[in-house]
Design an enzyme around this catalytic site. Structure first.
Site: not given
Lengths: 68, 70, 579
Positions: C231, C235, C382-384, C445-446
């Site tokens: 995580h 950042y 989300h992470f895209h 996913r995946r």
């Protein structure tokens, strides 16, 4: 122009998520738009936006928006 | 270092100092953001909780049935 | 002729290093991004030219090259620029700097070749372990060695920035740390803290295991150590993007940063809270007690604070610029922003997408709601928005300013650049929206084959076919945007020198460092508190994981995906865990 060409392009781009999400939101109220209808809606919105942007401003004060 | 920070800007028509600057537009935008947040939160409650059965407990069986394992 | 004062004129040697880092980053972006299109078209069944078993090789390459290589090579360039520009002094020893860069390159090559071995028969390696390379998936040792070299390279880069700051402090003992350097140092500190976990995981567990020195590892331990780093690494990508929003966007908008003290508070909060939150990626992991997950959730929710502070400060700085440019009204000032400038527009749209990512991020962060979306395509959507847009689009927009700075060559085509950032925004809207929605009805996913036999997904709106079409369309637009970006970068670099490069500057402040409490610059104090928070959040979970499963686990065999897994074994193991 009421808005700079750059800003106009950005507004059109930002319109896309609204149209896409609008379809999902409407379906929650039982209104199902087909893909074609959504595209048509987007077309109308963009056209309206272009007309608004190109319409001469009151008093004929042309080109006052920033144009860099 | 002060030498590297921006001093002049060609498109600037006025100078607004710390004390006379009132970011009211920012307050409006952030307000809209929080409004969307609250609406989405309500929306999520209706769609995800009232619209579905219990999420974790009891969900395993139908899924496995669907895959054809159980 | 006016005297040009670009970065390359001030620090020609450092500019070469940064340029090399940028190009390493762009190369990773080119390969990793193209593989993204391959996956999108394969999954949605529009175009299949790889075997579904090889999907994991492609997915691993996409994840590692974009999430690790592209982002980190770019950010070491940005941080080197930030430190040298704001301290107004070069790096201490360029040979050392080139050494860490070379180490990162060698590491990347090792990792890349071992992943490539998954599809190329003549390379006797495989690393189909995805970006989240925890057990029981097992890679060739070269993959882990490459990762270690890469991470140690970033550690040395961090040491380089600290050395430069120490040297500067020796000559300026009473000065406040300039904001860009402050941002770099706080980010580096939590990077040291979080990479300790992944270094332990690789050196103690995964590498000996893949070399056959130990027979088995505790998978939950390796997962927990991965997410301890996994995580905070987000950042590590995001902080350079934040730095761009804080010190470039206000300048590009024609104004000043609203508050230097607020910016410092935000970076201190990220130093404190980045790492003790990793368990929120493991809400569904059995073997970690709910209480520990609750602590991780609380820390995560606290992280909303610096993000919302950033939203306020950055937007207020942009508004300041817009009003100085003549903007008026409650929202009319938005029209006065320099939307014609691709650097500004790219960063602003990236920030807008990040605000949207905040919505789905809050869903992910909540323990109970997370159950709904965990392991679905929602997470990928989300992470895209975060790394794929907030970070990647900010970096691409920044490149339009930085590449001219470090090469002395003018951007080849500014209009194309504007079109490129807009196209990326639109493409990501289509792709990410469809991914989020399909996650809500449980699409996993995946996997290359998201469909089940005898089971149909029921979308809340539209059909699965429409969702697939939307993903494919979005991915195609993103790939075109990527190609346009690379074209612009190549043409800029092969172009001639120009005298019209703007000066190397960053934004001034309305409220400067003199308004910030001195304690904010006490890096030792914040590091100590960050360490204590990590100890609180992780000691008990790690102890109970090791207590329950042992350091090396109960005989866990490694899975190697390309070799193929016998379906009968999978079925058997599923039956074992079923009631």
């Amino acid at each position: 122009m009421r808005i700079s060409p750059g800003a106009l392009l950005v507004v059109i781009a930002v319109l896309v998520p609204f149209v896409v999400e609008f379809r999902t939101a409407l379906s929650w109220f039982g209104v199902e738009l087909s893909v074609l209808e959504s595209v048509a809606l987007a077309g109308v919105l963009v056209l309206g936006l272009l007309v608004w942007a190109m319409w001469p401003q009151n008093g004929g004060e042309m080109g006052s928006a920033d144009s860099n | 270092m002060a030498s590297a920070t921006e001093k002049q800007e060609t498109d600037r028509v006025r100078e607004i100092g710390h004390d006379e600057y009132d970011p009211v537009g920012t307050a409006i935008l952030i307000g809209i953001y929080f409004l969307i947040l609250v609406l989405l939160w309500l929306f999520m409650y209706f769609v995800e909780f009232l619209g579905n059965g219990p999420t974790v407990v009891g969900a395993l069986q139908p899924v496995l049935l669907g895959v054809g394992l159980a | 002729m006016a005297m040009r004062n670009a970065y390359v004129d001030q620090f020609p040697s450092e500019a070469r290093l940064i340029s090399a880092a940028f190009w390493s980053s762009f190369l990773a972006l080119a390969i990793g991004g193209s593989l993204g299109l391959v996956q999108a078209l394969h999954r949605t069944d529009y175009l299949r030219f790889i075997d579904s078993v090889d999907y994991y090789t492609v997915l691993t390459a996409h994840g590692v090259l974009l999430a690790i290589t592209f982002t980190i090579f770019f950010l070491v360039g940005i941080f080197t620029w930030a430190v040298t520009t704001s301290l107004d002094r070069g790096l201490e020893d360029l040979r050392f700097s080139w050494a860490w860069y070379a180490m990162m390159v060698v590491g990347t090559v090792l990792v890349g070749v071992s992943i490539l071995g998954g599809v190329v028969d003549s390379i006797d390696m495989q690393a189909d372990v995805l970006f989240t390379f925890y057990a029981p998936l097992q890679a060739h040792p070269a993959f882990y060695v490459g990762l270690v070299l890469f991470v140690v390279g970033t550690w040395l880069a961090g040491a380089d920035w600290f050395r430069t700051w120490w040297a500067w402090r020796g000559e300026n003992p009473d000065e406040r740390i300039p904001l860009p350097t402050f941002m770099t140092l706080t980010t580096t500190l939590f990077w040291y803290l979080c990479t300790l976990g992944v270094a332990l995981s690789i050196l103690v567990l995964l590498l000996p295991w893949s070399m056959g020195i130990v027979d088995s590892v505790n998978p939950l331990l390796s997962r927990t150590l991965f997410w301890y780093f996994g995580h905070a690494v987000v950042y590590f990508w995001l902080m350079p993007a934040y730095m761009m929003w804080y010190i470039m966007l206000p300048k590009l908008s024609g104004g000043k940063l609203f508050s230097d003290p607020l910016a410092r508070v935000v970076f201190v909060l990220f130093l404190l809270l980045s790492t003790p939150t990793g368990i929120h990626h493991q809400y569904l992991d059995p073997g970690i007690a709910e209480g520990y997950k609750f602590i991780a959730m609380t820390n995560t929710m606290f992280l909303l604070l610096p993000s919302l502070l950033t939203a306020f400060t950055v937007v207020a700085s942009m508004e300041h610029g817009a009003r100085q440019r003549g903007g008026t009204g409650y929202l009319g000032w938005l029209k006065a922003l320099p939307w014609r400038d691709p650097v500004f527009t790219g960063m602003a749209l990236a920030g807008l997408m990040f605000a949207a990512a905040g919505f789905s991020g809050m869903i992910n962060a909540g323990m109970n709601i997370n159950y709904l979306v965990h392991n679905t395509w929602w997470i990928v959507g989300h992470f895209h928005l975060t790394v794929g847009t907030a970070v990647a689009l900010t970096f691409m927009a920044a490149a339009y300013w930085f590449v001219p700075q470090v090469t002395g060559k003018q951007l080849w085509n500014r209009s194309l650049a504007l079109g490129q950032v807009l196209l990326w925004f639109v493409g990501m809207t289509f792709m990410s929206n469809a991914m989020h929605r399909s996650g809500l009805f449980g699409m996993p996913r995946r996997t290359a084959e998201p469909q089940y036999q005898g089971f149909n997904f029921e979308p809340a709106a539209g059909t699965v076919g429409e969702i697939n079409a939307q993903v494919a369309l979005g991915a195609a637009l993103l790939t075109i945007a990527l190609a346009l970006f690379l074209l612009n970068m190549v043409m800029t670099t092969i172009g001639g020198e120009s005298d019209a490069i703007p000066d190397n500057t960053y934004a001034g402040t309305l409220s400067g460092p003199e308004d910030a409490p001195v304690v904010l610059d006490n890096l030792k104090l914040w590091t100590a508190i960050a360490t204590v928070l990590v100890v609180f959040a992780y000691t008990l979970p790690l102890a109970s994981i090791i207590d329950a499963g042992g350091l090396f686990g109960p005989g866990i065999e490694g899975f190697q995906l390309t070799i193929g897994i016998d379906p009968a074994i999978v079925l058997e193991s599923v039956r074992e865990v079923m009631p």
